[in-house]
Design a protein around this motif. Structure first.
Motif, PDB file in Angstrom:
ATOM      1  N   PHE A  88      40.916  55.221  33.733  1.00  0.00           N
ATOM      2  CA  PHE A  88      41.897  56.062  32.690  1.00  0.00           C
ATOM      3  C   PHE A  88      41.802  57.374  33.134  1.00  0.00           C
ATOM      4  O   PHE A  88      42.841  58.122  32.995  1.00  0.00           O
ATOM      5  N   ASP A  89      40.593  57.942  33.715  1.00  0.00           N
ATOM      6  CA  ASP A  89      40.785  59.327  33.970  1.00  0.00           C
ATOM      7  C   ASP A  89      41.250  59.623  35.404  1.00  0.00           C
ATOM      8  O   ASP A  89      42.283  60.648  35.225  1.00  0.00           O
ATOM      9  N   HIS A  90      41.365  58.742  36.264  1.00  0.00           N
ATOM     10  CA  HIS A  90      42.272  58.765  37.159  1.00  0.00           C
ATOM     11  C   HIS A  90      43.646  58.647  36.814  1.00  0.00           C
ATOM     12  O   HIS A  90      44.558  59.462  37.490  1.00  0.00           O
ATOM     13  N   LEU A  91      44.036  57.995  36.093  1.00  0.00           N
ATOM     14  CA  LEU A  91      45.505  57.921  35.671  1.00  0.00           C
ATOM     15  C   LEU A  91      46.099  59.094  34.989  1.00  0.00           C
ATOM     16  O   LEU A  91      47.232  59.812  35.343  1.00  0.00           O
ATOM     17  N   LEU A  92      45.112  59.736  34.283  1.00  0.00           N
ATOM     18  CA  LEU A  92      45.279  61.083  33.683  1.00  0.00           C
ATOM     19  C   LEU A  92      45.655  62.349  34.821  1.00  0.00           C
ATOM     20  O   LEU A  92      46.521  63.049  34.903  1.00  0.00           O
ATOM     21  N   VAL A  93      44.628  61.911  35.872  1.00  0.00           N
ATOM     22  CA  VAL A  93      44.874  63.331  37.044  1.00  0.00           C
ATOM     23  C   VAL A  93      46.336  62.846  37.879  1.00  0.00           C
ATOM     24  O   VAL A  93      46.939  63.926  38.092  1.00  0.00           O
ATOM     25  N   ASP A  94      46.474  61.630  37.987  1.00  0.00           N
ATOM     26  CA  ASP A  94      47.747  61.275  38.784  1.00  0.00           C
ATOM     27  C   ASP A  94      48.818  61.605  37.989  1.00  0.00           C
ATOM     28  O   ASP A  94      49.756  62.179  38.636  1.00  0.00           O
ATOM     29  N   LEU A  95      49.018  61.451  36.496  1.00  0.00           N
ATOM     30  CA  LEU A  95      49.946  61.746  35.773  1.00  0.00           C
ATOM     31  C   LEU A  95      50.293  63.209  35.860  1.00  0.00           C
ATOM     32  O   LEU A  95      51.539  63.643  36.025  1.00  0.00           O
ATOM     33  N   ASN A 149      46.303  71.858  32.905  1.00  0.00           N
ATOM     34  CA  ASN A 149      46.482  72.240  31.480  1.00  0.00           C
ATOM     35  C   ASN A 149      47.413  71.292  30.884  1.00  0.00           C
ATOM     36  O   ASN A 149      47.647  71.673  29.642  1.00  0.00           O
ATOM     37  N   LEU A 150      48.439  70.773  31.443  1.00  0.00           N
ATOM     38  CA  LEU A 150      49.409  69.689  30.773  1.00  0.00           C
ATOM     39  C   LEU A 150      48.483  68.665  30.107  1.00  0.00           C
ATOM     40  O   LEU A 150      47.329  68.205  30.398  1.00  0.00           O
ATOM     41  N   MET A 151      48.931  68.162  28.912  1.00  0.00           N
ATOM     42  CA  MET A 151      48.332  67.297  28.062  1.00  0.00           C
ATOM     43  C   MET A 151      48.626  65.914  28.174  1.00  0.00           C
ATOM     44  O   MET A 151      47.952  64.862  28.551  1.00  0.00           O
ATOM     45  N   THR A 152      50.097  65.520  28.215  1.00  0.00           N
ATOM     46  CA  THR A 152      50.797  64.260  28.358  1.00  0.00           C
ATOM     47  C   THR A 152      50.537  63.415  26.989  1.00  0.00           C
ATOM     48  O   THR A 152      49.449  63.798  26.371  1.00  0.00           O
ATOM     49  N   VAL A 153      51.336  62.631  26.921  1.00  0.00           N
ATOM     50  CA  VAL A 153      51.342  61.922  25.353  1.00  0.00           C
ATOM     51  C   VAL A 153      50.106  60.983  25.630  1.00  0.00           C
ATOM     52  O   VAL A 153      49.609  60.465  24.568  1.00  0.00           O
ATOM     53  N   VAL A 154      49.760  60.699  26.640  1.00  0.00           N
ATOM     54  CA  VAL A 154      48.421  59.634  26.920  1.00  0.00           C
ATOM     55  C   VAL A 154      47.164  60.347  26.918  1.00  0.00           C
ATOM     56  O   VAL A 154      46.083  59.648  27.074  1.00  0.00           O
ATOM     57  N   HIS A 182      51.854  54.971  17.688  1.00  0.00           N
ATOM     58  CA  HIS A 182      51.807  55.123  19.331  1.00  0.00           C
ATOM     59  C   HIS A 182      52.980  54.787  19.950  1.00  0.00           C
ATOM     60  O   HIS A 182      52.987  54.768  21.309  1.00  0.00           O
ATOM     61  N   TYR A 183      54.072  55.406  19.362  1.00  0.00           N
ATOM     62  CA  TYR A 183      55.526  55.415  19.988  1.00  0.00           C
ATOM     63  C   TYR A 183      56.214  56.782  20.199  1.00  0.00           C
ATOM     64  O   TYR A 183      57.234  57.040  20.199  1.00  0.00           O
ATOM     65  N   GLY A 184      55.164  57.896  19.991  1.00  0.00           N
ATOM     66  CA  GLY A 184      55.412  59.166  20.270  1.00  0.00           C
ATOM     67  C   GLY A 184      55.863  59.529  21.601  1.00  0.00           C
ATOM     68  O   GLY A 184      55.454  58.943  22.557  1.00  0.00           O
ATOM     69  N   SER A 185      56.403  60.679  21.496  1.00  0.00           N
ATOM     70  CA  SER A 185      56.847  61.365  22.870  1.00  0.00           C
ATOM     71  C   SER A 185      56.167  62.845  22.635  1.00  0.00           C
ATOM     72  O   SER A 185      56.560  63.672  21.688  1.00  0.00           O
ATOM     73  N   LEU A 186      55.738  63.231  23.861  1.00  0.00           N
ATOM     74  CA  LEU A 186      55.610  64.928  23.930  1.00  0.00           C
ATOM     75  C   LEU A 186      56.258  65.457  24.787  1.00  0.00           C
ATOM     76  O   LEU A 186      56.500  65.273  26.011  1.00  0.00           O
ATOM     77  N   ILE A 187      56.737  66.780  24.280  1.00  0.00           N
ATOM     78  CA  ILE A 187      57.524  67.667  25.125  1.00  0.00           C
ATOM     79  C   ILE A 187      56.690  69.014  25.726  1.00  0.00           C
ATOM     80  O   ILE A 187      55.820  69.437  24.754  1.00  0.00           O
ATOM     81  N   GLU A 188      56.564  69.268  26.878  1.00  0.00           N
ATOM     82  CA  GLU A 188      55.464  70.202  27.353  1.00  0.00           C
ATOM     83  C   GLU A 188      56.354  70.953  28.223  1.00  0.00           C
ATOM     84  O   GLU A 188      57.250  70.581  29.038  1.00  0.00           O
ATOM     85  N   LYS A 189      55.910  72.370  28.347  1.00  0.00           N
ATOM     86  CA  LYS A 189      56.597  73.241  29.173  1.00  0.00           C
ATOM     87  C   LYS A 189      55.938  73.019  30.590  1.00  0.00           C
ATOM     88  O   LYS A 189      54.397  72.956  30.361  1.00  0.00           O
TER      89      LYS A 189
END
Length: 269
Positions: free
Chosen positions: A94-101, A182-187, A169-176
């Motif tokens: 999962f950590d690798h997923l976050l980095v890749d995303l 520094n990006l969060m992402t919905v996951v 857990h069907y939310g969507s996150l808008i980010e600049k």
């Protein structure tokens, strides 16, 4: 008009996660038996709803364990090929997923990004992607949350509607767009605990999502208001009979809910 956002739909298929080794029945997860079950649910409930979207301007990233066997990867690839922008991403955990995303997102040319979450055993309503994008605002860490959806207990054949599901857990996150780290992402955060500084836009569109409750869930259980099958299958682009209901188990569910409410009332009085 310049496009303001890029929209990603994220599905974690079989990426290893810490402390997630067994389902609610105590059976191991992520083995071949689990994968076969999930592929069945994925093909019957998830993929048809993606094929039925009124807005196709989004990118579907399906994350898989890098150790997944080739036959399973080929099956997943064939199923998601209904969408030209769908792609499989291979990661170790999962950590690798976050980095890749985050790195993928940071490279887009739009000033904002939207990330939406969808489990591989669930589905979304036909206007889900379109409605998320309609509620886009140039506001960092804005969460678009659909409060109304449908639950289907596959084992007991009980179909219910939820009309006020907050922080689901069907939310969507808008980010600049900013540096990837520094990006969060919905996951990147638990859906029940929105990140600090975020705002939530609750949208009350009915039948916005479909959650399938089955024997290999982690903790899910049935709740909500019982409903007839009627048009729900066609709404989610499912085959007729996929949401078959049992009168007996539905009545039993209602009776248990009423008994539980009565007990709480007696205790509080």
């Amino acid at each position: 008009m310049k496009v303001k956002f890029t929209h990603y739909l994220i599905t974690r298929f079989n990426v290893p996660v810490n402390n997630w080794t067994k389902d609610k029945a105590g059976n191991p997860v992520l083995d071949d038996s689990w994968l076969k079950d999930r592929l069945d649910l994925f093909s019957r409930f998830c993929v048809p709803t993606l094929a039925n979207q009124t807005e196709n301007n989004f990118i579907w990233l399906v994350y898989c364990d890098e150790l997944t066997s080739q036959p399973f990867l080929e099956e997943i690839s064939a199923l998601i090929s209904i969408l030209p922008t769908a792609t499989i991403r291979l990661v170790s955990d999962f950590d690798h997923l976050l980095v890749d995303l985050r790195r993928t997102i940071a490279s887009v040319e739009t000033p904002y990004v939207i990330t939406s979450r969808l489990d591989n055993d669930d589905g979304i309503g036909p206007q889900f992607i379109e409605d998320v994008q309609k509620h886009f605002a140039e506001q960092d860490k804005r969460i678009v949350n659909f409060t109304k959806g449908v639950l289907y207990d596959q084992h007991r054949q009980v179909l219910t509607e939820l009309r006020d599901s907050r922080r689901n857990h069907y939310g969507s996150l808008i980010e600049k767009i900013q540096k990837s780290e520094n990006l969060m992402t919905v996951v990147g955060y638990p859906h029940g605990r929105p990140p600090t500084g975020s705002s939530i836009d609750n949208v009350d569109t009915r039948f916005a999502w479909l959650k399938i409750i089955h024997e290999r869930n982690m903790v899910s259980k049935t709740n909500g208001i019982p409903m007839l099958r009627a048009h729900i299958e066609s709404h989610f682009n499912l085959q007729q009979g996929e949401l078959s209901t049992s009168v007996w188990f539905t009545c039993l569910f209602v009776a248990r809910r009423l008994l539980s409410k009565l007990k709480r009332k007696l205790i509080s009085s």
